[in-house]
Each structure stands twice: as structure tokens, then as C-alpha cells.
Write a protein that holds these residues in place. Sequence first.
Motif, PDB file in Angstrom:
ATOM      1  N   HIS A  66      47.242  27.279  41.759  1.00  0.00           N
ATOM      2  CA  HIS A  66      45.241  28.511  41.589  1.00  0.00           C
ATOM      3  C   HIS A  66      45.616  29.071  43.152  1.00  0.00           C
ATOM      4  CE1 HIS A  66      42.440  27.471  39.303  1.00  0.00           C
ATOM      5  NE2 HIS A  66      41.970  27.275  40.983  1.00  0.00           N
ATOM      6  N   TYR A  67      45.104  30.046  42.815  1.00  0.00           N
ATOM      7  CA  TYR A  67      45.763  31.295  43.785  1.00  0.00           C
ATOM      8  C   TYR A  67      43.553  31.147  44.098  1.00  0.00           C
ATOM      9  CZ  TYR A  67      50.145  31.723  44.867  1.00  0.00           C
ATOM     10  OH  TYR A  67      51.530  31.438  44.777  1.00  0.00           O
ATOM     11  N   ALA A  68      43.145  32.207  45.694  1.00  0.00           N
ATOM     12  CA  ALA A  68      42.058  32.492  45.843  1.00  0.00           C
ATOM     13  C   ALA A  68      40.462  32.994  44.706  1.00  0.00           C
ATOM     14  CB  ALA A  68      41.455  32.898  47.143  1.00  0.00           C
ATOM     15  N   PRO A  69      42.139  34.063  44.428  1.00  0.00           N
ATOM     16  CA  PRO A  69      41.575  34.793  43.078  1.00  0.00           C
ATOM     17  C   PRO A  69      41.817  34.168  41.664  1.00  0.00           C
ATOM     18  CG  PRO A  69      43.648  35.577  43.837  1.00  0.00           C
ATOM     19  CD  PRO A  69      42.978  35.085  44.181  1.00  0.00           C
ATOM     20  N   HIS A  70      42.174  32.940  41.127  1.00  0.00           N
ATOM     21  CA  HIS A  70      41.941  32.547  40.527  1.00  0.00           C
ATOM     22  C   HIS A  70      40.229  31.683  40.610  1.00  0.00           C
ATOM     23  CE1 HIS A  70      46.529  32.176  39.812  1.00  0.00           C
ATOM     24  NE2 HIS A  70      46.081  33.308  38.595  1.00  0.00           N
ATOM     25  N   GLU A  71      40.637  31.376  41.127  1.00  0.00           N
ATOM     26  CA  GLU A  71      38.823  30.591  41.057  1.00  0.00           C
ATOM     27  C   GLU A  71      38.121  31.010  41.855  1.00  0.00           C
ATOM     28  OE1 GLU A  71      36.881  27.230  42.444  1.00  0.00           O
ATOM     29  OE2 GLU A  71      39.070  27.240  42.044  1.00  0.00           O
ATOM     30  N   THR A  72      37.867  32.073  41.979  1.00  0.00           N
ATOM     31  CA  THR A  72      36.961  33.203  42.626  1.00  0.00           C
ATOM     32  C   THR A  72      36.528  34.077  40.596  1.00  0.00           C
ATOM     33  OG1 THR A  72      37.370  34.328  44.416  1.00  0.00           O
ATOM     34  CG2 THR A  72      36.061  35.222  43.083  1.00  0.00           C
ATOM     35  N   LEU A  73      37.611  33.891  40.055  1.00  0.00           N
ATOM     36  CA  LEU A  73      37.272  34.619  38.973  1.00  0.00           C
ATOM     37  C   LEU A  73      36.576  33.421  38.323  1.00  0.00           C
ATOM     38  CD1 LEU A  73      37.574  36.895  35.781  1.00  0.00           C
ATOM     39  CD2 LEU A  73      40.228  35.475  36.733  1.00  0.00           C
ATOM     40  N   GLU A  74      36.619  32.580  37.807  1.00  0.00           N
ATOM     41  CA  GLU A  74      36.358  31.040  36.959  1.00  0.00           C
ATOM     42  C   GLU A  74      34.787  30.625  37.707  1.00  0.00           C
ATOM     43  OE1 GLU A  74      40.019  28.139  36.515  1.00  0.00           O
ATOM     44  OE2 GLU A  74      38.930  27.754  37.872  1.00  0.00           O
ATOM     45  N   GLN A  75      34.563  30.998  38.190  1.00  0.00           N
ATOM     46  CA  GLN A  75      33.556  30.914  39.258  1.00  0.00           C
ATOM     47  C   GLN A  75      32.435  31.912  38.789  1.00  0.00           C
ATOM     48  OE1 GLN A  75      33.517  30.420  43.415  1.00  0.00           O
ATOM     49  NE2 GLN A  75      34.503  28.610  43.409  1.00  0.00           N
ATOM     50  N   ARG A  76      32.484  33.201  38.527  1.00  0.00           N
ATOM     51  CA  ARG A  76      31.807  34.582  38.432  1.00  0.00           C
ATOM     52  C   ARG A  76      32.156  34.554  36.559  1.00  0.00           C
ATOM     53  NH1 ARG A  76      32.974  39.118  40.752  1.00  0.00           N
ATOM     54  NH2 ARG A  76      31.883  40.119  38.712  1.00  0.00           N
ATOM     55  N   ALA A 254      48.702  32.391  35.151  1.00  0.00           N
ATOM     56  CA  ALA A 254      48.713  33.751  35.794  1.00  0.00           C
ATOM     57  C   ALA A 254      49.107  34.537  36.679  1.00  0.00           C
ATOM     58  CB  ALA A 254      47.756  33.812  34.732  1.00  0.00           C
ATOM     59  N   PRO A 255      49.928  35.322  37.027  1.00  0.00           N
ATOM     60  CA  PRO A 255      50.007  36.047  37.972  1.00  0.00           C
ATOM     61  C   PRO A 255      48.392  36.293  39.162  1.00  0.00           C
ATOM     62  CG  PRO A 255      51.246  37.186  37.139  1.00  0.00           C
ATOM     63  CD  PRO A 255      50.738  36.371  36.027  1.00  0.00           C
ATOM     64  N   PRO A 256      48.035  36.290  40.631  1.00  0.00           N
ATOM     65  CA  PRO A 256      46.972  35.986  40.449  1.00  0.00           C
ATOM     66  C   PRO A 256      46.855  37.848  40.566  1.00  0.00           C
ATOM     67  CG  PRO A 256      48.361  35.239  42.144  1.00  0.00           C
ATOM     68  CD  PRO A 256      49.258  34.863  40.740  1.00  0.00           C
ATOM     69  N   MET A 257      47.605  38.654  40.943  1.00  0.00           N
ATOM     70  CA  MET A 257      46.648  39.726  40.655  1.00  0.00           C
ATOM     71  C   MET A 257      46.038  40.650  39.898  1.00  0.00           C
ATOM     72  SD  MET A 257      50.335  41.955  39.326  1.00  0.00           S
ATOM     73  CE  MET A 257      51.977  41.472  38.799  1.00  0.00           C
ATOM     74  N   LEU A 258      46.541  39.579  38.300  1.00  0.00           N
ATOM     75  CA  LEU A 258      45.459  39.693  36.998  1.00  0.00           C
ATOM     76  C   LEU A 258      44.428  39.718  37.605  1.00  0.00           C
ATOM     77  CD1 LEU A 258      48.316  38.839  34.450  1.00  0.00           C
ATOM     78  CD2 LEU A 258      47.773  41.276  35.296  1.00  0.00           C
ATOM     79  N   ALA A 259      43.998  38.165  38.195  1.00  0.00           N
ATOM     80  CA  ALA A 259      42.624  37.658  38.366  1.00  0.00           C
ATOM     81  C   ALA A 259      41.656  38.779  38.864  1.00  0.00           C
ATOM     82  CB  ALA A 259      43.227  36.789  38.858  1.00  0.00           C
ATOM     83  N   GLU A 260      42.490  39.632  40.083  1.00  0.00           N
ATOM     84  CA  GLU A 260      42.292  40.717  41.062  1.00  0.00           C
ATOM     85  C   GLU A 260      41.528  42.110  40.137  1.00  0.00           C
ATOM     86  OE1 GLU A 260      40.894  40.624  43.926  1.00  0.00           O
ATOM     87  OE2 GLU A 260      42.556  39.828  45.080  1.00  0.00           O
ATOM     88  N   GLY A 261      42.716  41.973  39.002  1.00  0.00           N
ATOM     89  CA  GLY A 261      42.029  43.303  38.221  1.00  0.00           C
ATOM     90  C   GLY A 261      40.509  42.792  37.043  1.00  0.00           C
ATOM     91  N   LEU A 262      40.806  41.339  36.635  1.00  0.00           N
ATOM     92  CA  LEU A 262      40.474  40.851  35.954  1.00  0.00           C
ATOM     93  C   LEU A 262      38.568  41.094  36.211  1.00  0.00           C
ATOM     94  CD1 LEU A 262      41.742  38.015  33.647  1.00  0.00           C
ATOM     95  CD2 LEU A 262      40.467  40.283  33.372  1.00  0.00           C
ATOM     96  N   LEU A 263      38.427  40.764  38.085  1.00  0.00           N
ATOM     97  CA  LEU A 263      37.411  40.475  38.760  1.00  0.00           C
ATOM     98  C   LEU A 263      36.744  42.289  38.414  1.00  0.00           C
ATOM     99  CD1 LEU A 263      38.294  37.828  41.832  1.00  0.00           C
ATOM    100  CD2 LEU A 263      36.852  37.143  40.261  1.00  0.00           C
TER     101      LEU A 263
END
Length: 372
Positions: A66-76, A254-263
Motif C-alpha cells: 500500500h503506497y502513498a499514491p494508493h492512499e491519496t487516490l482513496e482519499q480523493r 495494483a502498481p502504484p504508477m497506475l494510482a498516479e495515472g488515476l489521480l
Amino acid sequence: MRRRRRIVTTPCRPDTRLADRDSAVLAFCSNDYLGLAAEPAIADAIRRGSERWGSGSGASHLVSGHYAPHETLEQRLAAFTGMDDALYFSTGYMANIGVMPALVGRGDAIFADKLNHASLVDGALLSRAELIRYPHCDLQALAARLAASDAPRKLIVTDGVFSMDGDIAPLPELLALAEAHQAWLLVDDAHGFGVLGPQGRGCLAHFGLASPRLIYMGTLGKAAGVSGAFVAGQRDVIDWLLNKARSYIFTTGAPPMLAEGLLTALDLIGQGDERRTHLNALIARFKAGLKLKRWQLLPSDTPIQPLVIGDNHEALAISRALDSEGLWVPAIRPPTVPKGSARLRIVLSAAHSTAQVDRLVDTLTRLETLQA
């Protein structure tokens, strides 16, 4: 009845190239409703994410994945949908088969629309709760089934936008029934998230609904243009799912890079009123322009425009005729849809132009006349 795959050799876009054709086809079958699947800004965010985080997460979310972009994505996502919290799943199918068994079990009851997506059906079966199905959007039948049930926990499950009919569930009335019978209401908004409601916030926002009894699932590989899904709801519900949903717990994150794209995708959805305005204009133009005598265009104000042919062989023949003219519109047959309702599932996107939609309308009108 046998399914086959076609190999796409270009990014997801209306003007598509296939390995089995020499020339490009105009695709009306992708769920890329806002045209974000090939959006350069999202691809660039994923590239930068891969440089920062690498290619994989290495473990499940509850171990070390569970990476920082996953956490940010869930909050967003929670803030975007007006919920307390959200949980990011690898796919929409995994979300649906994880949520229901975590919420209900033996002795409980699930009340499901008969046209719900297969993942909702499978999730209900995995829960081992009693599965009680009601006719499509039949509120009176659902009310009677709820009243007759003495299950200690009740869960109403529905698509927000039905994937093969394109119609929107009567969510205000479903929520009223859930509240009257102390039931949960799980809404699968795979085809509404990003398209419906203010800023594309989904079908709950479309109706202005909020309730502690609501559990909301949205996918991130359709209008959002990337991959994955999320479930949003009350904070204690999401915490329960984090600890109980097997399809979340027992899989690599899921790869954290995908979470960056989703943001980045979430930013574009929120700022995407121009895309949605264009998409709605295309929907209206298609419906107004198509004049049919034998085939039936189902009533839908969403990008999913189902054209019911009826017979399997004729539906396949029309799909092949369209293909020969450079238009890719797959035929959908039973068991995906009810027997006798084989159809062309026409899907419009903000990436289409008015000229491209007019071309489809003209070709369909001509083909129906030739088939008469």
C-alpha cells in the motif's frame, strides 16, 4: 455462440486498427466514455509514476503493497463521491465478489435486479446468502419481496447504469425501500462514474442521494481510462471491507504508477464538463437521427445505445455487414442478454465526432432497409 477476440494494434480510440484488417475501423464498442484511455496527460503521469515507484507493488495492500499514491487516490475518490472513505480494488469484478460476501452470509438475503452485471451475480452466490431476484427495475415486486423476508440482514444490489440496456436504475426509490426495510443498498456505478452527475461524480450525485445505507462501487477502467475500481461508503463499512473482503486482502496491490495515472484522470473527470456536453450532444444526435422500422433502439440517455435485433444470426450478420464498411459494433447474444434479444451494443464516446456518429446512423438505416 462462440466468442472470439480481435487483436487491437493501436491505442484505445475511435479510429482503431486491428490485426485481422488492412484498413482502420471506426469503433463504437469501447467503454472509454470520455476519451481518456489514450489521454497523453494520464500516460505521462503513469510514466512519471513508474520512474518514482517502479513497476509493481510487491505485496498485498495489508502487507507492504500500500503506497502513498494508493492512499491519496482513496482519499480523493471518497471526497469526489461525497463518502467518508474508499477502498481501491484491482478490478471491478474483484470489488463486487469481495464486497457482498464481506457484508452478508448464510441466513441473510440479497435482493438483486435480474439484469445486474455478472460480477454482482457471482458476488451474491459467493456470499451464500439467499439470492432473491426481482424483475428489472420493478419496485413493486422488490417491495413485496423485502416485506416477505425475515432475514436479519438485507442487501439490495443494483447496477447504476445497466451495461446492456443503458438505462439508469430508479435509485431514489430503491434507497427509500432500503431505508424502510433497514437494508443496505449497493450500487455498481461502473457505467455512470465520470459520465453522470455534476462533474461526473456518478449516479448518486445525478440524483442528489446521500445515506449511511449506501455503498458505492465505481470502476476506473471505463470513463477514467485506466484500470481498477473502488468501493466508497461510511468509514466503518470501508474498514470492515479492508479486513473482510477476500478479493482485497489476498491479492497483490495494483502498481502504484497506475494510482498516479488515476489521480490525473480524476482531475480530468472533474474538469470534464466540455467532454460530457459533447458526449450528451452525440447521444441526442444519434437517437434523433436513427429512424427504424423493424429493429428497436432501447430507451437510454447514456452512452450505451442498445439496438435490439432479436435473432442471433441476424445480429451477427448486421455486425459483419458493419465491419465490412469499416464500423466495429459487436453483436451481443444470450446468455449475456435474454434469449430473443440479441443486439448491437453501440457505445458513444466524447472522442467521437458528429461526422462519425452520422456515418453510423446512415449505415444502420441503410442496412435495416436492405434486410427488410
